[in-house]
Design a protein around this motif. Structure first.
Motif, short mmCIF file in Angstrom:
data_model
loop_
_atom_site.label_atom_id
_atom_site.label_comp_id
_atom_site.label_asym_id
_atom_site.label_seq_id
_atom_site.Cartn_x
_atom_site.Cartn_y
_atom_site.Cartn_z
N ARG A 4 0.85 -1.20 0.00
CA ARG A 4 0.00 0.00 0.00
C ARG A 4 0.88 1.24 0.00
O ARG A 4 1.75 1.40 0.88
CB ARG A 4 -0.91 0.00 1.23
N THR A 6 0.83 5.17 0.47
CA THR A 6 0.00 6.27 0.98
C THR A 6 0.70 7.58 0.64
O THR A 6 1.87 7.77 0.99
CB THR A 6 -0.18 6.14 2.50
N VAL A 41 -4.44 6.68 -1.55
CA VAL A 41 -3.92 5.35 -1.22
C VAL A 41 -3.95 4.53 -2.50
O VAL A 41 -4.96 4.56 -3.22
CB VAL A 41 -4.84 4.70 -0.15
N ILE A 42 -2.85 3.88 -2.80
CA ILE A 42 -2.80 3.02 -3.99
C ILE A 42 -2.32 1.64 -3.56
O ILE A 42 -1.21 1.52 -3.00
CB ILE A 42 -1.87 3.59 -5.07
N ASP A 43 -3.15 0.65 -3.73
CA ASP A 43 -2.77 -0.73 -3.43
C ASP A 43 -2.25 -1.38 -4.71
O ASP A 43 -2.94 -1.37 -5.74
CB ASP A 43 -3.98 -1.52 -2.90
N LEU A 44 -1.04 -1.92 -4.62
CA LEU A 44 -0.38 -2.51 -5.80
C LEU A 44 -0.08 -3.98 -5.55
O LEU A 44 0.40 -4.34 -4.47
CB LEU A 44 0.95 -1.77 -6.06
N ASP A 45 -0.34 -4.81 -6.53
CA ASP A 45 0.01 -6.22 -6.45
C ASP A 45 1.31 -6.40 -7.24
O ASP A 45 1.30 -6.50 -8.48
CB ASP A 45 -1.13 -7.04 -7.07
N PRO A 47 5.13 -8.04 -8.32
CA PRO A 47 5.76 -9.36 -8.47
C PRO A 47 6.99 -9.49 -7.56
O PRO A 47 8.12 -9.33 -8.01
CB PRO A 47 6.13 -9.40 -9.95
N ALA A 60 9.82 2.58 -5.66
CA ALA A 60 10.26 2.97 -7.01
C ALA A 60 9.06 3.48 -7.83
O ALA A 60 9.15 4.49 -8.53
CB ALA A 60 10.90 1.78 -7.71
N MET A 61 7.91 2.81 -7.69
CA MET A 61 6.71 3.24 -8.42
C MET A 61 6.22 4.59 -7.90
O MET A 61 5.79 5.45 -8.67
CB MET A 61 5.63 2.18 -8.29
N LEU A 66 3.60 7.89 -8.72
CA LEU A 66 2.46 8.04 -7.82
C LEU A 66 2.52 9.29 -6.96
O LEU A 66 1.50 9.82 -6.53
CB LEU A 66 2.36 6.79 -6.93
#
Lengths: 80, 80
Positions: A4, A6, A41-45, A47, A60-61, A66
């Motif tokens: 997550r 934030t 809030v960004i939830d990322l799945d 790898p 990094a993202m 973001l």
């Protein structure tokens, strides 16, 4: 693995959205409310197999897309 | 006392913003990214002396204004 991100405005940066929400809550009867600050809030799945690697990817993202590091701070936590 | 209200779209509700972010991250080279979900965070400075009362006030504000309970879920945590 899920992380997550934030993203919040930095201290001192005017938050008009927060002010509008605070005003609206006041009119709805929530008195004596202090400062209201908004963020996303960004939830990322991602790898990754472990929490450390997943958080590193999330950071990094966040830096790449973001969060605008001029006016925003971000934090990243592993969810699962 | 500060509380944080986190509002996320319910499972199964289409998240176009999340899809757009996922696509953008892909073009920036973040491959194999899974689902991306977005939400909002609202930090509130509520007039309460203990965490329980503060969380209860935050929940009342979320139900009254901050979250659309048809398509969104919310969670409230005490910050300080």
């Amino acid at each position: 693995m899920k992380v997550r991100v934030t993203v919040m405005l930095k201290e001192g940066v005017l938050d008009p959205q927060g002010k509008a929400i605070g005003h609206a809550l006041g009119t709805l009867g929530f008195a004596e409310l202090g400062e209201v600050r908004c963020g996303k809030v960004i939830d990322l799945d991602v790898p990754a197999n472990d929490a450390g690697a997943a958080v590193t990817q999330g950071e990094a993202m966040a830096r790449a897309l973001l969060a605008n590091d001029v006016i925003e701070d971000f934090s990243v936590e592993a969810l699962s």
